[in-house]
Write a protein that holds these residues in place. Structure first.
Motif, PDB file in Angstrom:
ATOM      1  N   VAL A 151       0.862  -1.179   0.000  1.00  0.00           N
ATOM      2  CA  VAL A 151       0.000   0.000   0.000  1.00  0.00           C
ATOM      3  C   VAL A 151       0.901   1.233   0.000  1.00  0.00           C
ATOM      4  CG1 VAL A 151      -1.742   1.284   1.285  1.00  0.00           C
ATOM      5  CG2 VAL A 151      -1.854  -1.209   1.173  1.00  0.00           C
ATOM      6  N   ALA A 152       0.672   2.132  -0.948  1.00  0.00           N
ATOM      7  CA  ALA A 152       1.483   3.338  -1.085  1.00  0.00           C
ATOM      8  C   ALA A 152       0.709   4.555  -0.593  1.00  0.00           C
ATOM      9  CB  ALA A 152       1.866   3.529  -2.551  1.00  0.00           C
ATOM     10  N   PHE A 153       1.405   5.443   0.120  1.00  0.00           N
ATOM     11  CA  PHE A 153       0.755   6.650   0.620  1.00  0.00           C
ATOM     12  C   PHE A 153       1.794   7.737   0.884  1.00  0.00           C
ATOM     13  CE2 PHE A 153       1.417   3.600   3.991  1.00  0.00           C
ATOM     14  CZ  PHE A 153       2.012   4.334   5.017  1.00  0.00           C
ATOM     15  N   GLU A 154       1.309   8.948   1.039  1.00  0.00           N
ATOM     16  CA  GLU A 154       2.147  10.133   1.204  1.00  0.00           C
ATOM     17  C   GLU A 154       2.295  10.524   2.669  1.00  0.00           C
ATOM     18  OE1 GLU A 154       3.706  11.474  -1.306  1.00  0.00           O
ATOM     19  OE2 GLU A 154       2.669  10.388  -2.894  1.00  0.00           O
ATOM     20  N   ASP A 155       3.301  11.321   2.941  1.00  0.00           N
ATOM     21  CA  ASP A 155       3.525  11.841   4.298  1.00  0.00           C
ATOM     22  C   ASP A 155       2.283  12.499   4.879  1.00  0.00           C
ATOM     23  OD1 ASP A 155       6.338  11.355   4.927  1.00  0.00           O
ATOM     24  OD2 ASP A 155       6.768  12.728   3.287  1.00  0.00           O
ATOM     25  N   ASP A 156       1.611  13.304   4.068  1.00  0.00           N
ATOM     26  CA  ASP A 156       0.477  14.072   4.594  1.00  0.00           C
ATOM     27  C   ASP A 156      -0.770  13.214   4.863  1.00  0.00           C
ATOM     28  OD1 ASP A 156      -0.336  13.624   1.969  1.00  0.00           O
ATOM     29  OD2 ASP A 156      -0.566  15.742   1.479  1.00  0.00           O
ATOM     30  N   GLN A 157      -0.688  11.926   4.557  1.00  0.00           N
ATOM     31  CA  GLN A 157      -1.807  11.036   4.854  1.00  0.00           C
ATOM     32  C   GLN A 157      -1.681  10.367   6.226  1.00  0.00           C
ATOM     33  OE1 GLN A 157      -1.574   9.067   0.782  1.00  0.00           O
ATOM     34  NE2 GLN A 157      -3.764   8.993   1.237  1.00  0.00           N
ATOM     35  N   ALA A 216      -5.690  -5.275   6.917  1.00  0.00           N
ATOM     36  CA  ALA A 216      -5.247  -5.664   5.577  1.00  0.00           C
ATOM     37  C   ALA A 216      -4.852  -7.138   5.557  1.00  0.00           C
ATOM     38  CB  ALA A 216      -4.086  -4.790   5.125  1.00  0.00           C
ATOM     39  N   ALA A 217      -4.174  -7.601   6.612  1.00  0.00           N
ATOM     40  CA  ALA A 217      -3.781  -9.005   6.684  1.00  0.00           C
ATOM     41  C   ALA A 217      -5.005  -9.912   6.702  1.00  0.00           C
ATOM     42  CB  ALA A 217      -2.915  -9.250   7.918  1.00  0.00           C
ATOM     43  N   GLU A 218      -6.054  -9.506   7.410  1.00  0.00           N
ATOM     44  CA  GLU A 218      -7.293 -10.294   7.426  1.00  0.00           C
ATOM     45  C   GLU A 218      -7.927 -10.352   6.049  1.00  0.00           C
ATOM     46  OE1 GLU A 218      -9.891  -8.760  10.443  1.00  0.00           O
ATOM     47  OE2 GLU A 218      -8.452  -9.185  12.044  1.00  0.00           O
ATOM     48  N   GLN A 219      -7.887  -9.240   5.317  1.00  0.00           N
ATOM     49  CA  GLN A 219      -8.450  -9.229   3.958  1.00  0.00           C
ATOM     50  C   GLN A 219      -7.642 -10.135   3.033  1.00  0.00           C
ATOM     51  OE1 GLN A 219      -8.284  -4.972   3.671  1.00  0.00           O
ATOM     52  NE2 GLN A 219     -10.505  -4.791   3.796  1.00  0.00           N
ATOM     53  N   VAL A 220      -6.319 -10.091   3.157  1.00  0.00           N
ATOM     54  CA  VAL A 220      -5.472 -10.970   2.343  1.00  0.00           C
ATOM     55  C   VAL A 220      -5.763 -12.427   2.687  1.00  0.00           C
ATOM     56  CG1 VAL A 220      -3.091 -11.676   1.848  1.00  0.00           C
ATOM     57  CG2 VAL A 220      -3.672  -9.235   1.999  1.00  0.00           C
ATOM     58  N   ASP A 221      -5.861 -12.737   3.979  1.00  0.00           N
ATOM     59  CA  ASP A 221      -6.183 -14.108   4.396  1.00  0.00           C
ATOM     60  C   ASP A 221      -7.499 -14.574   3.793  1.00  0.00           C
ATOM     61  OD1 ASP A 221      -3.908 -14.324   5.963  1.00  0.00           O
ATOM     62  OD2 ASP A 221      -4.938 -13.870   7.843  1.00  0.00           O
ATOM     63  N   ARG A 222      -8.510 -13.723   3.854  1.00  0.00           N
ATOM     64  CA  ARG A 222      -9.839 -14.088   3.354  1.00  0.00           C
ATOM     65  C   ARG A 222      -9.818 -14.327   1.851  1.00  0.00           C
ATOM     66  NH1 ARG A 222     -13.140 -11.249   0.980  1.00  0.00           N
ATOM     67  NH2 ARG A 222     -12.386  -9.246   1.700  1.00  0.00           N
ATOM     68  N   VAL A 223      -9.212 -13.421   1.110  1.00  0.00           N
ATOM     69  CA  VAL A 223      -9.191 -13.527  -0.356  1.00  0.00           C
ATOM     70  C   VAL A 223      -8.319 -14.696  -0.814  1.00  0.00           C
ATOM     71  CG1 VAL A 223      -8.412 -12.315  -2.445  1.00  0.00           C
ATOM     72  CG2 VAL A 223      -9.760 -11.102  -0.742  1.00  0.00           C
ATOM     73  N   GLU A 254      -7.148  -7.347  -8.389  1.00  0.00           N
ATOM     74  CA  GLU A 254      -8.501  -6.886  -8.716  1.00  0.00           C
ATOM     75  C   GLU A 254      -9.498  -7.174  -7.599  1.00  0.00           C
ATOM     76  OE1 GLU A 254      -9.018  -8.846 -12.490  1.00  0.00           O
ATOM     77  OE2 GLU A 254      -7.916  -7.265 -13.556  1.00  0.00           O
ATOM     78  N   ARG A 255      -9.309  -8.262  -6.872  1.00  0.00           N
ATOM     79  CA  ARG A 255     -10.201  -8.572  -5.743  1.00  0.00           C
ATOM     80  C   ARG A 255      -9.903  -7.716  -4.524  1.00  0.00           C
ATOM     81  NH1 ARG A 255     -11.345 -14.400  -4.333  1.00  0.00           N
ATOM     82  NH2 ARG A 255     -12.725 -13.329  -2.882  1.00  0.00           N
ATOM     83  N   LEU A 256      -8.630  -7.412  -4.286  1.00  0.00           N
ATOM     84  CA  LEU A 256      -8.251  -6.670  -3.083  1.00  0.00           C
ATOM     85  C   LEU A 256      -8.341  -5.156  -3.229  1.00  0.00           C
ATOM     86  CD1 LEU A 256      -5.205  -8.830  -2.006  1.00  0.00           C
ATOM     87  CD2 LEU A 256      -7.305  -8.472  -0.674  1.00  0.00           C
ATOM     88  N   ALA A 257      -8.162  -4.639  -4.424  1.00  0.00           N
ATOM     89  CA  ALA A 257      -8.119  -3.183  -4.627  1.00  0.00           C
ATOM     90  C   ALA A 257      -9.356  -2.454  -4.101  1.00  0.00           C
ATOM     91  CB  ALA A 257      -7.875  -2.848  -6.093  1.00  0.00           C
ATOM     92  N   PRO A 258     -10.573  -2.978  -4.270  1.00  0.00           N
ATOM     93  CA  PRO A 258     -11.732  -2.270  -3.728  1.00  0.00           C
ATOM     94  C   PRO A 258     -11.762  -2.243  -2.192  1.00  0.00           C
ATOM     95  CG  PRO A 258     -12.430  -3.810  -5.426  1.00  0.00           C
ATOM     96  CD  PRO A 258     -10.992  -4.104  -5.121  1.00  0.00           C
ATOM     97  N   GLU A 259     -11.056  -3.169  -1.557  1.00  0.00           N
ATOM     98  CA  GLU A 259     -11.069  -3.276  -0.104  1.00  0.00           C
ATOM     99  C   GLU A 259      -9.874  -2.614   0.571  1.00  0.00           C
ATOM    100  OE1 GLU A 259     -11.619  -7.344   1.080  1.00  0.00           O
ATOM    101  OE2 GLU A 259     -12.833  -7.753  -0.683  1.00  0.00           O
ATOM    102  N   ILE A 260      -8.782  -2.455  -0.166  1.00  0.00           N
ATOM    103  CA  ILE A 260      -7.564  -1.872   0.399  1.00  0.00           C
ATOM    104  C   ILE A 260      -7.222  -0.620  -0.408  1.00  0.00           C
ATOM    105  CG2 ILE A 260      -5.127  -2.238   0.946  1.00  0.00           C
ATOM    106  CD1 ILE A 260      -5.677  -5.230   1.108  1.00  0.00           C
ATOM    107  N   PRO A 261      -7.614   0.554   0.097  1.00  0.00           N
ATOM    108  CA  PRO A 261      -7.336   1.792  -0.631  1.00  0.00           C
ATOM    109  C   PRO A 261      -5.833   1.975  -0.885  1.00  0.00           C
ATOM    110  CG  PRO A 261      -8.858   2.198   1.172  1.00  0.00           C
ATOM    111  CD  PRO A 261      -8.341   0.792   1.343  1.00  0.00           C
ATOM    112  N   GLN A 262      -5.544   2.447  -2.064  1.00  0.00           N
ATOM    113  CA  GLN A 262      -4.181   2.762  -2.502  1.00  0.00           C
ATOM    114  C   GLN A 262      -3.283   1.525  -2.586  1.00  0.00           C
ATOM    115  OE1 GLN A 262      -4.542   6.929  -0.244  1.00  0.00           O
ATOM    116  NE2 GLN A 262      -2.489   6.551  -0.983  1.00  0.00           N
ATOM    117  N   LEU A 263      -3.905   0.382  -2.870  1.00  0.00           N
ATOM    118  CA  LEU A 263      -3.128  -0.834  -3.111  1.00  0.00           C
ATOM    119  C   LEU A 263      -2.210  -0.575  -4.298  1.00  0.00           C
ATOM    120  CD1 LEU A 263      -2.696  -3.837  -2.363  1.00  0.00           C
ATOM    121  CD2 LEU A 263      -4.482  -4.378  -4.037  1.00  0.00           C
TER     122      LEU A 263
END
Length: 122
Positions: free
Chosen positions: A39-45, A58-65, A93-102
């Motif tokens: 997951v990529a993000f900026e300092d100001d986030q 995120a780990a739970e989502q990866v486990d589930r998928v 494609e399955r994880l992107a809707p659940e993990i913002p900025q994947l």
């Protein structure tokens, strides 16, 4: 982008394809797979505590998928030829809707040492 945080999981899978380096495997034999998401993000986030996202969630989502990846032979699971390239894209494609900025999904075949990374163009 200033940060990339990675979450990964490791488990046995049965790809079900023959050929190449994997020809030494009996069809359907297990290999060790590591799935890493970034997951990529900026300092100001960063929030007031210096965090952007919850790695445990995120780990739970990866486990589930990825649960089906460990529970079935891939050639039975997918309606496409389950190469690491196509499975990495499918997971993204399955994880992107659940993990913002994947930013990427990487598959590492721990048994034979190959890596495949799917990073979409934005």
């Amino acid at each position: 982008m200033s940060f990339v945080v990675e979450v990964d999981r490791r488990f046995p899978v049965r790809q079900g394809l023959a050929g190449g380096a994997k020809a030494r495997l009996v069809p359907g034999a297990a290999i060790e797979l590591r799935v890493t998401v970034g997951v990529a993000f900026e300092d100001d986030q960063l929030d007031h505590l210096g965090r952007y996202f919850d790695t445990d969630a995120a780990a739970e989502q990866v486990d589930r998928v990825c649960a089906d990846l460990a529970g079935h032979v891939w050639t039975d699971l997918f309606d496409f030829r389950p190469t690491f390239e196509l499975v990495a894209r499918h997971l993204f494609e399955r994880l992107a809707p659940e993990i913002p900025q994947l930013a990427f999904v990487r598959l590492r075949d721990e048994t034979f040492g190959s890596r495949t990374c799917y990073r979409p163009r934005f």
